[in-house]
Design a protein around this motif. Structure first.
Motif, PDB file in Angstrom:
ATOM      1  N   LEU A  42      -4.438  -3.308 -15.140  1.00 19.97           N
ATOM      2  CA  LEU A  42      -3.431  -4.351 -15.335  1.00 19.97           C
ATOM      3  C   LEU A  42      -3.903  -5.719 -14.851  1.00 19.97           C
ATOM      4  N   ALA A  43      -5.125  -5.803 -14.384  1.00 16.26           N
ATOM      5  CA  ALA A  43      -5.656  -7.081 -13.920  1.00 16.26           C
ATOM      6  C   ALA A  43      -5.766  -8.061 -15.089  1.00 16.26           C
ATOM      7  N   VAL A  44      -5.563  -9.331 -14.777  1.00 13.07           N
ATOM      8  CA  VAL A  44      -5.690 -10.369 -15.795  1.00 13.07           C
ATOM      9  C   VAL A  44      -6.517 -11.515 -15.239  1.00 13.07           C
ATOM     10  N   HIS A  45      -7.136 -12.244 -16.139  1.00 17.15           N
ATOM     11  CA  HIS A  45      -7.852 -13.446 -15.758  1.00 17.15           C
ATOM     12  C   HIS A  45      -6.822 -14.538 -15.524  1.00 17.15           C
ATOM     13  N   LEU A  90     -12.017 -10.350  -6.203  1.00 22.81           N
ATOM     14  CA  LEU A  90     -11.422 -10.540  -7.527  1.00 22.81           C
ATOM     15  C   LEU A  90     -10.951 -11.982  -7.711  1.00 22.81           C
ATOM     16  N   ALA A  91     -10.315 -12.536  -6.697  1.00 17.58           N
ATOM     17  CA  ALA A  91      -9.827 -13.911  -6.785  1.00 17.58           C
ATOM     18  C   ALA A  91     -10.980 -14.896  -6.981  1.00 17.58           C
ATOM     19  N   GLY A  92     -12.114 -14.606  -6.372  1.00 18.97           N
ATOM     20  CA  GLY A  92     -13.292 -15.452  -6.550  1.00 18.97           C
ATOM     21  C   GLY A  92     -13.819 -15.431  -7.971  1.00 18.97           C
ATOM     22  N   ARG A  93     -13.427 -14.445  -8.729  1.00 22.78           N
ATOM     23  CA  ARG A  93     -13.791 -14.354 -10.150  1.00 22.78           C
ATOM     24  C   ARG A  93     -12.593 -14.649 -11.051  1.00 22.78           C
ATOM     25  N   ASN A  94     -11.585 -15.271 -10.455  1.00 25.19           N
ATOM     26  CA  ASN A  94     -10.362 -15.670 -11.156  1.00 25.19           C
ATOM     27  C   ASN A  94      -9.626 -14.500 -11.794  1.00 25.19           C
ATOM     28  N   ALA A 136      -2.632  13.603   7.771  1.00 24.34           N
ATOM     29  CA  ALA A 136      -2.775  12.178   7.509  1.00 24.34           C
ATOM     30  C   ALA A 136      -2.539  11.231   8.685  1.00 24.34           C
ATOM     31  N   PRO A 137      -2.447  11.682   9.942  1.00 23.03           N
ATOM     32  CA  PRO A 137      -2.182  10.711  11.010  1.00 23.03           C
ATOM     33  C   PRO A 137      -3.263   9.653  11.148  1.00 23.03           C
ATOM     34  N   TRP A 138      -4.493   9.977  10.829  1.00 26.48           N
ATOM     35  CA  TRP A 138      -5.579   9.011  10.951  1.00 26.48           C
ATOM     36  C   TRP A 138      -5.358   7.801  10.063  1.00 26.48           C
ATOM     37  N   VAL A 139      -4.613   7.966   8.956  1.00 29.65           N
ATOM     38  CA  VAL A 139      -4.365   6.847   8.048  1.00 29.65           C
ATOM     39  C   VAL A 139      -3.581   5.757   8.766  1.00 29.65           C
ATOM     40  N   ALA A 140      -2.563   6.139   9.512  1.00 30.86           N
ATOM     41  CA  ALA A 140      -1.765   5.164  10.246  1.00 30.86           C
ATOM     42  C   ALA A 140      -2.607   4.472  11.315  1.00 30.86           C
ATOM     43  N   GLN A 141      -3.493   5.205  11.959  1.00 27.26           N
ATOM     44  CA  GLN A 141      -4.334   4.627  12.999  1.00 27.26           C
ATOM     45  C   GLN A 141      -5.323   3.615  12.431  1.00 27.26           C
ATOM     46  N   SER A 142      -5.750   3.807  11.201  1.00 27.09           N
ATOM     47  CA  SER A 142      -6.739   2.897  10.618  1.00 27.09           C
ATOM     48  C   SER A 142      -6.114   1.969   9.582  1.00 27.09           C
ATOM     49  N   GLY A 143      -4.815   1.748   9.669  1.00 27.98           N
ATOM     50  CA  GLY A 143      -4.109   0.905   8.712  1.00 27.98           C
ATOM     51  C   GLY A 143      -4.666  -0.501   8.608  1.00 27.98           C
ATOM     52  N   VAL A 144      -5.017  -1.091   9.741  1.00 28.36           N
ATOM     53  CA  VAL A 144      -5.564  -2.450   9.725  1.00 28.36           C
ATOM     54  C   VAL A 144      -6.904  -2.467   8.997  1.00 28.36           C
ATOM     55  N   ASP A 145      -7.754  -1.482   9.264  1.00 28.19           N
ATOM     56  CA  ASP A 145      -9.048  -1.411   8.574  1.00 28.19           C
ATOM     57  C   ASP A 145      -8.861  -1.263   7.071  1.00 28.19           C
ATOM     58  N   ILE A 146      -7.902  -0.432   6.669  1.00 26.48           N
ATOM     59  CA  ILE A 146      -7.630  -0.236   5.244  1.00 26.48           C
ATOM     60  C   ILE A 146      -7.189  -1.558   4.622  1.00 26.48           C
ATOM     61  N   MET A 147      -6.273  -2.249   5.283  1.00 26.15           N
ATOM     62  CA  MET A 147      -5.774  -3.519   4.743  1.00 26.15           C
ATOM     63  C   MET A 147      -6.887  -4.568   4.660  1.00 26.15           C
ATOM     64  N   LEU A 148      -7.784  -4.606   5.640  1.00 26.43           N
ATOM     65  CA  LEU A 148      -8.895  -5.556   5.595  1.00 26.43           C
ATOM     66  C   LEU A 148      -9.822  -5.269   4.416  1.00 26.43           C
ATOM     67  N   GLN A 149     -10.073  -3.996   4.139  1.00 24.88           N
ATOM     68  CA  GLN A 149     -10.932  -3.647   3.018  1.00 24.88           C
ATOM     69  C   GLN A 149     -10.276  -3.968   1.674  1.00 24.88           C
ATOM     70  N   VAL A 150      -8.983  -3.704   1.573  1.00 26.49           N
ATOM     71  CA  VAL A 150      -8.252  -4.046   0.348  1.00 26.49           C
ATOM     72  C   VAL A 150      -8.249  -5.565   0.160  1.00 26.49           C
ATOM     73  N   THR A 151      -8.010  -6.298   1.242  1.00 28.96           N
ATOM     74  CA  THR A 151      -8.024  -7.762   1.172  1.00 28.96           C
ATOM     75  C   THR A 151      -9.390  -8.270   0.752  1.00 28.96           C
ATOM     76  N   ASP A 152     -10.445  -7.649   1.244  1.00 32.93           N
ATOM     77  CA  ASP A 152     -11.806  -8.027   0.854  1.00 32.93           C
ATOM     78  C   ASP A 152     -11.994  -7.857  -0.660  1.00 32.93           C
ATOM     79  N   GLY A 153     -11.505  -6.750  -1.209  1.00 36.61           N
ATOM     80  CA  GLY A 153     -11.585  -6.535  -2.653  1.00 36.61           C
ATOM     81  C   GLY A 153     -10.772  -7.554  -3.430  1.00 36.61           C
ATOM     82  N   LEU A 154      -9.578  -7.871  -2.934  1.00 39.65           N
ATOM     83  CA  LEU A 154      -8.733  -8.861  -3.607  1.00 39.65           C
ATOM     84  C   LEU A 154      -9.361 -10.254  -3.562  1.00 39.65           C
ATOM     85  N   LEU A 155      -9.998 -10.599  -2.440  1.00 44.58           N
ATOM     86  CA  LEU A 155     -10.687 -11.889  -2.347  1.00 44.58           C
ATOM     87  C   LEU A 155     -11.861 -11.952  -3.332  1.00 44.58           C
TER      88      LEU A 155
END
Length: 166
Positions: free
Chosen positions: A155-158, A125-129, A104-123
């Motif tokens: 567990l997501a809610v509107h 969802l937020a755009g759909r309230n 799993a060392p590659w996971v630590a190296q690509s941590g920023v990319d992972i966080m950006l993709q998760v943030t993209d998904g959260l944004l």
């Protein structure tokens, strides 16, 4: 829900050893399988939570959300299951804490990319309230190297369902 195929249990083959099996928290398990010879990941768990996730994902499609491919109704032999795109690596939790450290060392190296993709998904969802409410390492699915997708939306809610305090 009308857009998601109903997959007869007979079309889901035995587990695919090429895809990992892993826990996604206390209430569900993901495991590799095949649906009409295509690799998929199947989620087993408490039916109420899976139905809730189905209701939410049936209306959402986004590159940073785990793709729901169908549902497999309960039978005498098997419980209700959701069928997703193949997850070749596992959850972020699985990759960081369960697999051996040298895998799993590659996971630590690509941590920023992972966080950006998760943030993209959260944004998205937020755009759909929608508020996810359970963003953990179990909810981040690493479908392949460099690709992280957000799942576990049961567990997501509107936003309108949130009780606001004065």
């Amino acid at each position: 829900m009308a857009g998601d195929p109903i997959i007869p249990p007979t079309e889901l083959c035995t587990p695919d050893d090429f895809l990992p099996s892993f826990s996604t928290g206390s209430f569900s398990q993901m495991h590799g399988s095949r649906w009409n010879m295509s690799r998929v990941t199947v989620r087993d768990g408490e039916e109420g939570l899976l139905n809730r996730e189905l209701d939410i994902l049936a209306t959402l499609v986004h590159p940073s959300l785990l793709l729901l491919m169908g549902q497999c109704p309960a039978t005498k032999e098997a419980a209700f299951r959701l069928v997703f795109e193949p997850i070749f690596l596992g959850s972020l939790h699985f990759c960081l804490h369960v697999q051996t450290k040298n895998q799993a060392p590659w996971v630590a190296q690509s941590g920023v990319d992972i966080m950006l993709q998760v943030t993209d998904g959260l944004l998205f969802l937020a755009g759909r309230n929608l508020i996810h409410r359970a963003v953990t390492s179990h909810a981040v699915q690493l479908t392949r190297h460099g690709v992280a997708k957000l799942g576990q939306l049961e567990l997501a809610v509107h936003e309108s369902e949130i009780v606001r305090r004065p």
